[in-house]
Design an enzyme around this catalytic site. Structure first.
Site, mmCIF file in Angstrom:
data_model
loop_
_atom_site.group_PDB
_atom_site.id
_atom_site.type_symbol
_atom_site.label_atom_id
_atom_site.label_comp_id
_atom_site.label_asym_id
_atom_site.label_seq_id
_atom_site.Cartn_x
_atom_site.Cartn_y
_atom_site.Cartn_z
ATOM 1 N N GLU A 144 0.655 -1.339 0.026
ATOM 2 C CA GLU A 144 0.034 -0.083 0.285
ATOM 3 C C GLU A 144 0.787 1.121 0.116
ATOM 4 O O GLU A 144 0.595 2.312 -0.676
ATOM 5 C CB GLU A 144 -1.035 -0.170 1.376
ATOM 6 C CG GLU A 144 -2.058 -0.994 1.192
ATOM 7 C CD GLU A 144 -3.021 -1.325 2.267
ATOM 8 O OE1 GLU A 144 -3.961 -0.972 2.269
ATOM 9 O OE2 GLU A 144 -2.248 -1.399 3.455
ATOM 10 N N GLU A 203 -3.880 -9.148 3.791
ATOM 11 C CA GLU A 203 -4.441 -9.183 5.163
ATOM 12 C C GLU A 203 -5.473 -9.963 5.260
ATOM 13 O O GLU A 203 -5.883 -10.505 6.555
ATOM 14 C CB GLU A 203 -5.173 -7.645 5.023
ATOM 15 C CG GLU A 203 -4.136 -6.498 5.289
ATOM 16 C CD GLU A 203 -3.395 -6.105 4.021
ATOM 17 O OE1 GLU A 203 -2.980 -5.059 3.894
ATOM 18 O OE2 GLU A 203 -3.599 -7.001 2.764
#
Length: 282
Positions: A126, A146
């Site tokens: 990210e 995640e």
């Protein structure tokens, strides 16, 4: 991985994220090698501070984001750090601040380059996605992992990944925690360049040096226009460019002068006259 140039002026060197400025190039280095350069809240605060310095600088034209060690670019968020937070604190502190931080990086006036000289998982990817250009080591892998720990990308990954590689590929990566190798990342447009691990920072610097030779105002406006056209802050892009254009007119000079002298302005619709601009500062 990152060597500070001998001529670099070190700015705010303390902590686990450091900032150096070498001429017109700013280098952000994530220096938490023993923990795979994973992020803690203090590191979020450090990066916030460094980005504020860069954003305020009239000298910095390009930013490189890199990391220490040879094991990972960044493993993302430190699981031990955020797993102890309550659900409310997770939202109010971790997620919201992470969003704001990576939005700040993406929204810098100056172009940014991620030197992915190791694996980048979760928040590490990210972070790289918040940069404008990504250079990747040939033996590295990247992914948003995640869902494997019962949560989901929380620092802009679902948005930036699908805008970069497309909706279907983003879903494939996120739904299965797919780790993408360098050739695939290049083919999908996730990165712009692939090189040997030892050459990643040098390649990023080569690109940065090329960018730094461009006209800085036109460069920064180009970045903002491209981002606006791709759906990133279109409203803010239009406002910023419109404000910049209007401030270059004689009407702006006249408006400020009339305000100062408590009179009604007489607008002409003409563009910047150097003489009237000089009078504004008298």
């Amino acid at each position: 991985m990152t060597q500070t140039p001998a001529t670099a002026a070190v700015v705010q060197p303390d902590g686990e994220i450091t900032l150096t400025v070498d001429g017109q190039i700013a280098i952000i280095n994530i220096a938490r090698e023993k923990k795979l350069n994973s992020f803690t809240i203090p590191m979020v605060e450090e990066l916030e501070s460094h980005l504020a310095v860069i954003d305020d600088s009239e000298d910095v034209r390009v930013v490189i984001v890199t990391s220490a060690g040879d094991r990972a670019f960044s493993a993302g968020a430190d699981i031990e750090a955020f797993s102890r937070l309550s659900a409310t604190r997770m939202w109010s502190t971790w997620i919201r601040r992470g969003h704001a931080l990576f939005d700040k990086l993406a929204g810098l006036r100056q172009p940014s380059i991620a030197a992915i000289d190791g694996n980048a998982f979760g928040g590490g990817l990210e972070l790289a996605l918040a940069c404008d250009i990504r250079v990747m080591a040939a033996d590295a892998k990247v992914g948003l992992s995640e869902l494997g720990i019962g949560t989901l990308p929380g620092w802009g990954g679902t948005d930036r990944l699908q805008r970069t590689v497309g909706v279907a590929r983003a879903k494939r990566m996120i739904f299965t925690s797919l780790m993408v190798d360098a050739p695939t990342a290049l083919d999908w447009g996730l990165v712009t360049d692939v090189t040997e691990r030892s050459e990643v920072v040098a390649k990023a610097r080569e690109i940065a040096d090329q960018i730094a030779t461009r006209a800085p105002i036109a460069l920064q406006m180009s970045k903002q226009i491209i981002d606006g056209q791709s759906g990133q802050g279109l409203r803010l892009t239009l406002e910023a460019l419109g404000s910049a254009a209007s401030s270059a007119t004689d009407d702006f000079v006249e408006g400020v002068s009339a305000f100062r002298n408590k009179r009604h302005p007489e607008f002409t619709g003409s563009f910047d006259d150097p003489a009237s601009r000089a009078a504004l500062h008298e």
